[in-house]
Design a protein around this motif. Structure first.
Motif, mmCIF file in Angstrom:
data_model
loop_
_atom_site.group_PDB
_atom_site.id
_atom_site.type_symbol
_atom_site.label_atom_id
_atom_site.label_comp_id
_atom_site.label_asym_id
_atom_site.label_seq_id
_atom_site.Cartn_x
_atom_site.Cartn_y
_atom_site.Cartn_z
ATOM 1 N N SER A 49 0.757 -1.118 -0.087
ATOM 2 C CA SER A 49 0.019 -0.269 -0.097
ATOM 3 C C SER A 49 1.084 1.296 -0.030
ATOM 4 O O SER A 49 1.725 1.164 0.913
ATOM 5 C CB SER A 49 -0.876 -0.082 1.204
ATOM 6 N N LEU A 50 0.390 2.065 -0.763
ATOM 7 C CA LEU A 50 1.292 3.429 -0.977
ATOM 8 C C LEU A 50 0.479 4.621 -0.184
ATOM 9 O O LEU A 50 -0.878 4.580 -0.328
ATOM 10 C CB LEU A 50 1.436 3.880 -2.518
ATOM 11 N N PRO A 51 1.278 5.398 0.512
ATOM 12 C CA PRO A 51 0.477 6.525 0.910
ATOM 13 C C PRO A 51 -0.340 7.534 -0.054
ATOM 14 O O PRO A 51 0.050 7.552 -1.215
ATOM 15 C CB PRO A 51 1.524 7.227 1.798
ATOM 16 N N ALA A 52 -1.120 8.302 0.367
ATOM 17 C CA ALA A 52 -1.809 9.207 -0.603
ATOM 18 C C ALA A 52 -0.938 10.242 -0.955
ATOM 19 O O ALA A 52 0.179 10.559 -0.242
ATOM 20 C CB ALA A 52 -2.956 9.803 0.185
ATOM 21 N N GLY A 53 -1.371 10.718 -2.069
ATOM 22 C CA GLY A 53 -0.176 11.990 -2.645
ATOM 23 C C GLY A 53 0.408 11.601 -4.146
ATOM 24 O O GLY A 53 0.719 12.248 -4.689
ATOM 25 N N PHE A 54 0.327 10.351 -4.406
ATOM 26 C CA PHE A 54 1.052 9.638 -5.672
ATOM 27 C C PHE A 54 -0.040 9.921 -6.720
ATOM 28 O O PHE A 54 -1.241 9.672 -6.698
ATOM 29 C CB PHE A 54 1.580 8.420 -5.600
#
Length: 199
Positions: A49-54
């Protein structure tokens, strides 16, 4: 003025060594667009899971552990702006079922960044047409020095275990290719390779 409309004034971009005419060339590593982590994956896969903002992340995988001794490669099967699906693929000569392996990963927004130490980071992608075919990648602008280049597959169009290799790194770019296990049938499907170059 801000010619490329990326919220960074042209003078700030020039001072940082980035291009004021390219919106993806931004000064400073924006920590909201850089993420690091550790996960585990097996032959069935796991979601990172990647953090928000990408919006357009490039995901680079570190080497896996060797808890299961069967050889193969860790690779990204698919990715989006919120996750990367990672799995361990054994070479075709193996049985295909692989136990959990731990690995580190880095995600960075595609683009070019200058740092306070005058280092330049460039993250991007390239399409490689089949296995054992070298593709030239040109940086958006020359680097100060020949950079360190790390690369990871971002797709799984072939469904086969592939290793990524890099050669001929210069201030202007590098060559990248994917390879199958020795003796395996060549792959003809185009794959996307993500890279991070740091000088």
């Amino acid at each position: 003025p801000d010619t490329d409309d990326d919220t960074y004034p042209d003078a700030q971009e020039v001072a940082a060594g980035t291009d004021p005419y390219l919106a993806f060339s931004r000064p400073g590593i924006d920590m909201a667009r850089l993420a690091l982590g550790r996960n585990s994956a097996d032959s069935l896969g796991a979601i990172v899971s990647l953090p928000a903002g990408f919006t357009s992340p490039v995901v680079i995988l570190g080497p896996p552990t060797a808890d299961d001794p069967a050889p193969g490669v860790l690779r990204i099967v698919d990715r989006s702006n919120i996750h990367a699906n990672v799995r361990f693929q054994e070479w075709p000569s193996e049985d295909g079922a692989h136990g959990l392996e731990e690995f580190s990963w880095l995600a960075i927004e595609e683009g070019r960044y200058g740092t306070a130490t005058n280092s330049i980071w460039e993250a991007g992608t390239a399409v490689v047409s089949g296995s054992s075919t070298w593709t030239s990648v040109t940086f958006t602008a020359p680097m100060n020095n020949p950079p360190v280049v790390v690369a990871s597959l971002q797709t799984d169009a072939s469904g086969q275990a592939l290793a990524t290799r890099v050669r001929n790194v210069t201030v202007n770019g590098f060559d990248v290719a994917v390879f199958t296990e020795e003796g395996a049938a060549p792959v003809v499907a185009a794959e996307t390779v993500g890279y991070l170059a740091v000088d």
